[in-house]
Design an enzyme around this catalytic site. Sequence first.
Site, mmCIF file in Angstrom:
data_model
loop_
_atom_site.group_PDB
_atom_site.id
_atom_site.type_symbol
_atom_site.label_atom_id
_atom_site.label_comp_id
_atom_site.label_asym_id
_atom_site.label_seq_id
_atom_site.Cartn_x
_atom_site.Cartn_y
_atom_site.Cartn_z
ATOM 1 N N LEU A 250 24.192 31.201 -3.168
ATOM 2 C CA LEU A 250 25.560 31.525 -2.770
ATOM 3 C C LEU A 250 25.551 32.213 -1.404
ATOM 4 O O LEU A 250 26.459 32.025 -0.602
ATOM 5 C CB LEU A 250 26.229 32.433 -3.811
ATOM 6 C CG LEU A 250 27.680 32.769 -3.455
ATOM 7 C CD1 LEU A 250 28.577 31.536 -3.562
ATOM 8 C CD2 LEU A 250 28.224 33.888 -4.313
ATOM 9 N N TYR A 251 24.487 32.976 -1.146
ATOM 10 C CA TYR A 251 24.361 33.609 0.172
ATOM 11 C C TYR A 251 24.426 32.529 1.255
ATOM 12 O O TYR A 251 25.208 32.621 2.206
ATOM 13 C CB TYR A 251 23.031 34.371 0.250
ATOM 14 C CG TYR A 251 22.684 34.805 1.657
ATOM 15 C CD1 TYR A 251 23.425 35.785 2.293
ATOM 16 C CD2 TYR A 251 21.621 34.218 2.352
ATOM 17 C CE1 TYR A 251 23.122 36.174 3.586
ATOM 18 C CE2 TYR A 251 21.315 34.603 3.645
ATOM 19 C CZ TYR A 251 22.077 35.584 4.267
ATOM 20 O OH TYR A 251 21.782 35.963 5.547
ATOM 21 N N ALA A 252 23.587 31.502 1.088
ATOM 22 C CA ALA A 252 23.551 30.406 2.063
ATOM 23 C C ALA A 252 24.916 29.726 2.156
ATOM 24 O O ALA A 252 25.387 29.391 3.255
ATOM 25 C CB ALA A 252 22.479 29.406 1.666
ATOM 26 N N THR A 254 27.830 31.042 1.668
ATOM 27 C CA THR A 254 28.819 31.850 2.404
ATOM 28 C C THR A 254 28.527 31.826 3.906
ATOM 29 O O THR A 254 29.440 31.885 4.720
ATOM 30 C CB THR A 254 28.883 33.319 1.909
ATOM 31 O OG1 THR A 254 27.594 33.927 2.041
ATOM 32 C CG2 THR A 254 29.346 33.395 0.469
#
Length: 445
Positions: A250-252, A254
């Site tokens: 999810l980091y990637a 965002t």
Amino acid sequence: MVSSPPDTSKTTKLERYNSYIRRVNSTKLLQASSKLLFRVTLLVALVLILFFTLNYPPISENPHHIHSKNNLFSSAFYGSGAVWEKQVRHSATPHRPNGFSVLVTGAAGFVGTHCSLALKKRGDGVLGLDNFNSYYDPSLKIAREMLLGKHQIFVVHGDINDAELLNKLFDIVPFSHVLHLAAQAGVRYAMQNPLSYVNSNVAGFVTLLEVAKSADPQPAIVWASSSSVYGLNTQVPFSEGHRTDQPASLYAATKKAGEEIAHTYNHIYGLSLTGLRFFTVYGPWGRPDMAYFFFTKDILQGKPINVYVTQDGKEVARDFTYIDDIVKGCVGALDTAEKSTGSGGKKRGPAQLRVYNLGNTAPVTVNKLVGILESLLNVKAKKHMIKMPRNGDVPYTHANVSLACRDFGYKPTTDLATGLRKFAKWYTSYYGIASRVKKVIRSDD
Ligand SMILES: O=C(O)[C@H]1O[C@H](OP(=O)(O)OP(=O)(O)OC[C@H]2O[C@@H](n3ccc(=O)[nH]c3=O)[C@H](O)[C@@H]2O)[C@H](O)[C@@H](O)[C@@H]1O
């Protein structure tokens, strides 16, 4: 026989007297209780005043009150008033001809601190903004802030989601540039706290862009994307033209969303936007949540560390990039950023939109990284080789930096062994254990 009425005169007197005493007592009681009430109210008010004076913003966001009393540049309470505005203006004013005036978000972060220092050193005006959240030990952020304070860089305690604060800062300072580094970092933590990624990396970015697009002049914006946007891409080395539509975390996702959002604001409002895809940045004043940092801590404490291998047993590798190289890349991107073309929220012409890799171009396995740390610290690590958990990690990163080299001469110069030596030297000195780790000190003499 007619009975005479009983003589009540005595009892009546007595009753009157008793009732008088009761009245006196109740008045006294009333007076006493209102005195007590007054004192209690006063005490509560005093306690409340003290609490808000010391804790505004709340302690978690402003641990700063511990040290900030007399230092103009490290006293950064989010606030208002003439003194505060003067600090903001003074910090953001350049001290060289045609110098920039840069708002650095995430200034008390790892990359933010280094970039702020570099910009200030060459005469640019720098105003920091940071929310000092507790994703990792805020005392390290405070220590970075103190370092910035020594170099006359003021850090406002506030959040990029606070549009009112951002508008106020833009009202006070006509920023020429924004270096936007505030973000929720960390690949694996996204499974524990997904919404903090959306809040910082998506909502916070949009809030900042909304303010920037309405500012007059509009600033040019350089911001931190991530190597993680390449996700499941298997073409190596990673080039900017490769597909980035398969984020593994999810980091990637965002950060990828940030790149798309940047496109929109560039397209509609004429904002000049440059995204920098950082590749696993490390170095002094680094982030304690990153592997090289907590491996160092655990190795020195004799604790075991987990070294990941892929599901099919292959070694995991990263294009670890030293902080000074990243700073050069950020400054190069700022120097070559063209002006935004819009004003007052209206586009006046096409504006620059760029994305660059900033990596080291030399991937090293995590196992090798541990070997370097062992020899620097002179301690054998207790390694557990385990399969990489399915939590958003990717097995391999490798940057092609030819675009950044072409456009602003980006050329990384620090190999992992050299960079880790500098990190270990800082680490042992910062945590006061330099004498225990003599080898690090000797090797840097
Ligand atoms: O390049 C990037 O864009 C990203 O780099 C790092 O992410 P990562 O490369 O995963 O860095 P670390 O968390 O320090 O991990 C480094 C390596 O150590 C490995 N690792 C991590 C943790 C662990 O316990 N064991 C272990 O072997 C990871 O698999 C990875 O290969 C940063 O944490 C991200 O914020 C940044 O955006």
